[in-house]
Every structure is written in structure tokens, then in C-alpha cells.
Design a protein around this motif. Structure first.
Motif, mmCIF file in Angstrom:
data_model
loop_
_atom_site.group_PDB
_atom_site.id
_atom_site.type_symbol
_atom_site.label_atom_id
_atom_site.label_comp_id
_atom_site.label_asym_id
_atom_site.label_seq_id
_atom_site.Cartn_x
_atom_site.Cartn_y
_atom_site.Cartn_z
ATOM 1 N N TYR A 351 0.168 -11.234 5.087
ATOM 2 C CA TYR A 351 -0.528 -10.784 3.879
ATOM 3 C C TYR A 351 -1.811 -11.582 3.662
ATOM 4 C CZ TYR A 351 3.694 -8.179 3.328
ATOM 5 O OH TYR A 351 4.731 -7.308 3.568
ATOM 6 N N PHE A 355 -5.481 -10.025 3.268
ATOM 7 C CA PHE A 355 -6.445 -10.563 2.296
ATOM 8 C C PHE A 355 -7.813 -10.767 2.948
ATOM 9 C CE2 PHE A 355 -8.407 -14.672 1.052
ATOM 10 C CZ PHE A 355 -8.888 -14.310 -0.191
ATOM 11 N N GLU A 358 -9.518 -7.412 3.720
ATOM 12 C CA GLU A 358 -10.079 -6.723 2.556
ATOM 13 C C GLU A 358 -11.296 -7.457 1.998
ATOM 14 O OE1 GLU A 358 -9.404 -3.838 1.877
ATOM 15 O OE2 GLU A 358 -7.369 -3.450 2.584
ATOM 16 N N ASN A 363 -13.418 -5.412 -0.546
ATOM 17 C CA ASN A 363 -12.433 -4.807 -1.460
ATOM 18 C C ASN A 363 -11.697 -5.929 -2.189
ATOM 19 O OD1 ASN A 363 -13.082 -2.209 -0.631
ATOM 20 N ND2 ASN A 363 -11.577 -2.232 1.021
ATOM 21 N N GLU A 365 -10.396 -6.348 -5.186
ATOM 22 C CA GLU A 365 -9.168 -6.088 -5.944
ATOM 23 C C GLU A 365 -7.959 -5.996 -5.010
ATOM 24 O OE1 GLU A 365 -7.377 -2.925 -9.224
ATOM 25 O OE2 GLU A 365 -9.498 -2.845 -8.671
ATOM 26 N N LYS A 366 -8.106 -5.259 -3.901
ATOM 27 C CA LYS A 366 -7.018 -5.184 -2.918
ATOM 28 C C LYS A 366 -6.726 -6.548 -2.325
ATOM 29 C CE LYS A 366 -7.163 -0.400 -1.218
ATOM 30 N NZ LYS A 366 -7.362 0.438 -0.004
ATOM 31 N N PHE A 368 -7.117 -9.487 -3.651
ATOM 32 C CA PHE A 368 -6.407 -10.308 -4.628
ATOM 33 C C PHE A 368 -4.923 -9.922 -4.680
ATOM 34 C CE2 PHE A 368 -5.007 -11.109 -9.036
ATOM 35 C CZ PHE A 368 -5.257 -12.459 -9.111
ATOM 36 N N ASN A 369 -4.641 -8.618 -4.612
ATOM 37 C CA ASN A 369 -3.247 -8.156 -4.626
ATOM 38 C C ASN A 369 -2.475 -8.672 -3.416
ATOM 39 O OD1 ASN A 369 -3.593 -6.780 -7.027
ATOM 40 N ND2 ASN A 369 -4.133 -4.840 -6.036
ATOM 41 N N TYR A 370 -3.113 -8.639 -2.246
ATOM 42 C CA TYR A 370 -2.460 -9.157 -1.033
ATOM 43 C C TYR A 370 -2.211 -10.659 -1.138
ATOM 44 C CZ TYR A 370 -2.757 -4.856 1.726
ATOM 45 O OH TYR A 370 -2.571 -3.580 2.212
ATOM 46 N N ASN A 372 -1.683 -12.395 -3.891
ATOM 47 C CA ASN A 372 -0.516 -12.580 -4.764
ATOM 48 C C ASN A 372 0.779 -12.221 -4.053
ATOM 49 O OD1 ASN A 372 -1.317 -13.583 -7.374
ATOM 50 N ND2 ASN A 372 -2.477 -11.701 -7.643
ATOM 51 N N CYS A 373 0.726 -11.204 -3.207
ATOM 52 C CA CYS A 373 1.903 -10.781 -2.447
ATOM 53 C C CYS A 373 2.327 -11.892 -1.483
ATOM 54 C CB CYS A 373 1.590 -9.497 -1.685
ATOM 55 S SG CYS A 373 3.025 -8.761 -0.895
ATOM 56 N N ASP A 376 4.104 -14.494 -3.426
ATOM 57 C CA ASP A 376 5.437 -14.035 -3.841
ATOM 58 C C ASP A 376 6.432 -14.041 -2.684
ATOM 59 O OD1 ASP A 376 4.478 -13.656 -6.390
ATOM 60 O OD2 ASP A 376 4.100 -11.505 -6.128
#
Length: 451
Positions: A351, A355, A358, A363, A365-366, A368-370, A372-373, A376
Motif C-alpha cells: 500500500y 501511495f 498515486e 492523485n 486524495e487516493k 492519502f487513502n492508501y 492510511n490503509c 491500518d
């Protein structure tokens, strides 16, 4: 006399207070320096000389938080024309404050991510082969031995440590590799002192020649402790009897990398690859070396060669994706990342790869989501969270940066990482305070810190 006549509102009052603070400083009356400089700054909040004097007084009073803030304001106000002595004081206070925070940071020994542990087992190839061999012949082993090996295979390191300690304590005869595995488990957990103590005890009792991997584990631990001289001493003991030892050669290359001697490191990694063409860590180290030199095409070719010669792993595909992303070969990068994800969907490094991919394609926003993933997937694996800290700082999310740094500090036992994190935390706190009080100076300060 001017102050007694009530000059607080006149243009000269700030100068008079600052000059009186200078007199207090000559007498080392630091508390009065702070008070008079504060009066001057009440009149002129951007009076650089008063800020610098108050910063020095705070430093002498060991109030490093306020000292760093005032010194940071001077840097931001002066921008490119700041005197060198102010810059040096600022850097020195950040280090001192970080050292104090580091000493206060409790170190909790705990087994980290299986991915961190896998890196160590992969490097200690002889131990890994020994474990695999024992697993294949487990029916002929005592029950406790077979159980311990099963625990290692399933990354149940804490249970394995308890059991193997019982074996080497209660049994007079056991395979010598068990001492190495026990030391390696303590190393992975971060209990460096106990690991070195066990290795030294074992070396005193074992017959010559001593198991080389005891010296290698000792060398790796000393490298983590930044004891480079001790590390070299241990590795050279192995090389005296086995000049082509792959693990030693990689470790020596890493030491040269730590000292920014990329070309010497590269020669060590090339030698390991030539002597061990199916040994994946050699290719990974060489790829990192080429990447540091911005030789992205060479890095890509090394990884493609590794995929032909070695077992295909998520780490190799992740590295391949990174090399492709650096060359803007986004289709190949995405294919490599998907291959890595299919092999190991829970690996946080995968992930991190998404990141980077992207981010390269803008990208955010994408990306940032990766990120955080990745956090997690494995809260104890700090690499993605450290990336998240950088993302927070770039986006001026200083409170989030401090919170993520605190989570990193709870997950690491490495002195170098703790020191670096404590320094970053001091910077984040400074920026958080500056953004609240002097938002127009944040950009100038960010530029100075970036440089």
C-alpha cells in the motif's frame, strides 16, 4: 528614567527594555532578561533583537520549547539574511530538546510486524534454511522443538521465545542453531542488550570454530546501535574464515551506504549477486543502491533479472513498481503492484507502493487513502506512518503530525529512529505554535526547515 516616565507607548520603549535585558544578560540574570524582552515584545512583537535575547535566556533557563520558538521566529523574520550563529543555536536546541525527549521516551520491547521480522530472517539465510529443514523432519524432533518451529513459521515470536528459552535452559544438548535463533528473536524484539549478552555467553562456552551467524547477529545488532566499529569487528571475524559470506558482504555494503559511499557499497552488492544468483536480498540491496544514484533504468533491469532468477515475492514486485514509477512507466508499475497485492494482500509495503504511484500521478486524495490503509494493515510497522507524518507536515497538519509521531514512538525501539522522531516532533510543535500565532511566517519557516 525613561521607563519611570511612562514611555511604554513611545517608539523607543521596546529598545529601552531590550537594552536593559542586555544588561541583565551580562549579569546572567536570565529571568529578568525574559521579563524585559517580553515587555519589549508586547510593544513590538517582531523585534528580532528582543526575540533573540529572550531565546538565549530561555535556553539558559533550560526552557527549550520557548527558546526554540523565539529562535524560530528570528529565523522566519530574517528569512535568507539570518546570522549563522542563530541558525547554529536553533539546530543545537532542537537536538538538545530531542535528546531530552528521547531519554523520557519509554522503550517497550515488543515483537514488530512480521514483515520487519521477515527481513531479518531473509538476511540470515542459513538460519532460515535450518528452520525449514527442521520443519521437514519435525516428526523426528522432540515435541517442544517441533512446536517451536511451527510458532516461528506462523510468526508467533513471543511464544517461540518462551519455548526456545526453556529448551536451551533445561536441555544440555540441543542444536547450536537454537542459540542463534534465540539471539535473533531477542534482536527482532529490540532487546539488544539481552541478545548480545546471550551471544557473548554462548561464544565463551562453544568450541572453535564458533558459529559464524552468532557474530553476524551481533554485528547486525551493533549496526542498529550505531556501533560501527564493533559491527566491523564482528563481521571481519566471519570473513576471516568465509570471505564470500553473503550476509557479511551485504552488511558491509550497508555500512558504506550509511557513510554515503555508494560506489563501494555497490561493489559489495554486485559481488553477492554474482556469487549467489538466486539470493533475492542481493538484488534488493543493489536496486536501492542504483536508486540512490538516480540510476532508475539500472535499478529496473536488476529487478527484472531478480524476477527471472529468484522466487517471486511481494517485496520484489513492490521494488519493481517503485522503479517503474520513477521512470513514469505507470502501466508497468500498476501491474507490479497488483502482483504484489495478490501475493500478500496484508503487506503494508504494497500500500506504500500504491501511495507512491498515486503521488507520482498527482492523485493526492487516493495517495492519502492508501497511506492510511498501510497504517491500518500493521500499526506496529512504522514506515507508512512516518510517511504519513511527512504528508501531514507538507500539508501543514501539525497536530496530526504530532499524533502520528507519538504513535511511531510507541512502535519503535531503535535509538536512531527514536532520535529522528523526537527531532521531527520538536519541529512539528514549533510549526503548530507558529501557525496559530504568526500564520504569515509559516511559509518562510517551512522553507528554512526544508532546507
Amino acid at each position: 528614567m525613561a521607563l519611570r516616565q511612562g514611555t511604554d507607548n513611545c517608539a523607543d520603549a521596546a529598545t529601552i527594555y531590550s537594552n536593559r535585558a542586555a544588561c541583565h544578560a551580562m549579569k546572567k540574570d536570565w529571568q529578568n532578561v525574559v521579563e524585559d524582552c517580553s515587555r519589549a515584545l508586547d510593544i513590538n512583537p517582531r523585534y528580532e533583537k528582543a526575540l533573540e535575547r529572550r531565546s538565549k535566556a530561555y535556553e539558559m533557563l533550560k526552557d527549550y520549547s520557548n527558546a526554540i520558538f523565539d529562535c524560530g521566529l528570528v529565523l522566519a523574520l530574517c528569512n535568507e539574511n539570518c546570522p549563522n550563529h542563530v541558525i547554529q543555536r536553533f539546530e543545537g536546541m532542537i537536538k538538545i530538546s530531542a535528546d531530552i525527549a528521547q531519554r523520557k521516551t519509554p522503550i517497550v520491547f515488543a515483537y514488530p510486524s512480521k514483515y520487519v521480522a521477515n527481513d531479518i530472517w531473509e538476511l540470515l539465510v542459513d538460519l532460515k534454511d535450518f528452520i525449514n529443514t527442521c520443519q521437514k523432519t519435525a516428526k523426528n524432533e522432540p515435541v517442544s522443538d517441533a512446536e517451536m518451529l511451527e510458532m516461528l513459521a506462523n510468526h508467533k515470536y513471543e511464544s517461540a521465545e518462551v519455548l526456545i528459552k526453556k529448551i536451551i535452559t533445561d536441555t544440555t544438548e540441543y542444536p547450536p542453531q537454537y542459540d542463534q535463533i534465540y539471539a535473533c528473536l531477542l534482536f527482532i524484539k529490540g532487546d539488544f542488550d539481552s541478545a548480545l549478552e546471550h551471544i557473548n555467553t554462548t561464544l565463551k562456552t562453544c568450541t572453535d570454530p564458533a558459529p559464524p551467524y552468532l557474530y553476524i547477529i551481533s554485528g547486525l545488532i551493533k549496526m542498529e546501535m550505531e556501533n560501527i566499529e564493533g559491527c566491523l569487528e564482528d563481521l571481519n571475524k566471519v570473513l576471516q574464515s568465509d570471505n564470500d559470506n553473503a550476509t557479511c558482504q551485504l552488511c558491509l555494503g550497508d555500512i558504506y551506504l550509511m557513510n554515503s559511499d555508494v560506489y563501494t557499497a555497490q561493489n559489495f552488492f554486485l559481488k553477492v549477486k554474482e556469487n549467489n544468483p538466486t539470493y533475492a536480498p542481493a538484488y534488493i540491496h543493489l536496486y536501492r543502491c542504483y536508486s540512490l544514484q538516480l540510476k532508475h533504468e539500472d535499478a529496473l533491469q536488476v529487478l527484472k533479472q531478480a524476477l527471472k532468477n529468484c522466487s517471486r515475492t511481494a517485496e520484489l514486485y513492490f521494488a519493481l513498481a517503485d522503479a517503474c514509477t520513477s521512470l513514469n512507466k505507470f502501466t508497468e508499475a500498476l501491474s507490479a503492484l497488483n502482483s504484489a497485492k495478490s501475493l500478500d494482500p496484508d503487506n503494508p509495503m504494497v500500500y506504500l507502493g500504491f501511495f507512491a504511484y498515486e503521488i507520482a500521478r498527482n492523485n493526492k486524495e487516493k495517495a492519502f487513502n492508501y497511506l492510511n490503509c498501510a497504517c491500518d494493515k500493521d500499526p506496529l510497522f512504522i514506515s507508512p506512518r512516518m510517511q504519513l507524518v511527512q504528508y501531514n507536515l507538507i500539508n501543514r497538519e501539525y497536530s496530526q503530525a504530532v499524533a502520528n509521531i507519538d504513535k511511531c514512538l510507541q512502535a519503535t525501539h531503535k535509538p536512531a529512529e527514536i532520535k529522528s522522531l523526537c527531532c521531527t516532533r520538536e519541529v512539528a510543535l514549533l510549526m503548530q505554535r507558529m501557525a496559530a500565532l504568526y500564520p504569515d511566517l509559516v511559509e518562510a519557516m517551512s522553507k528554512i526547515l526544508g532546507e
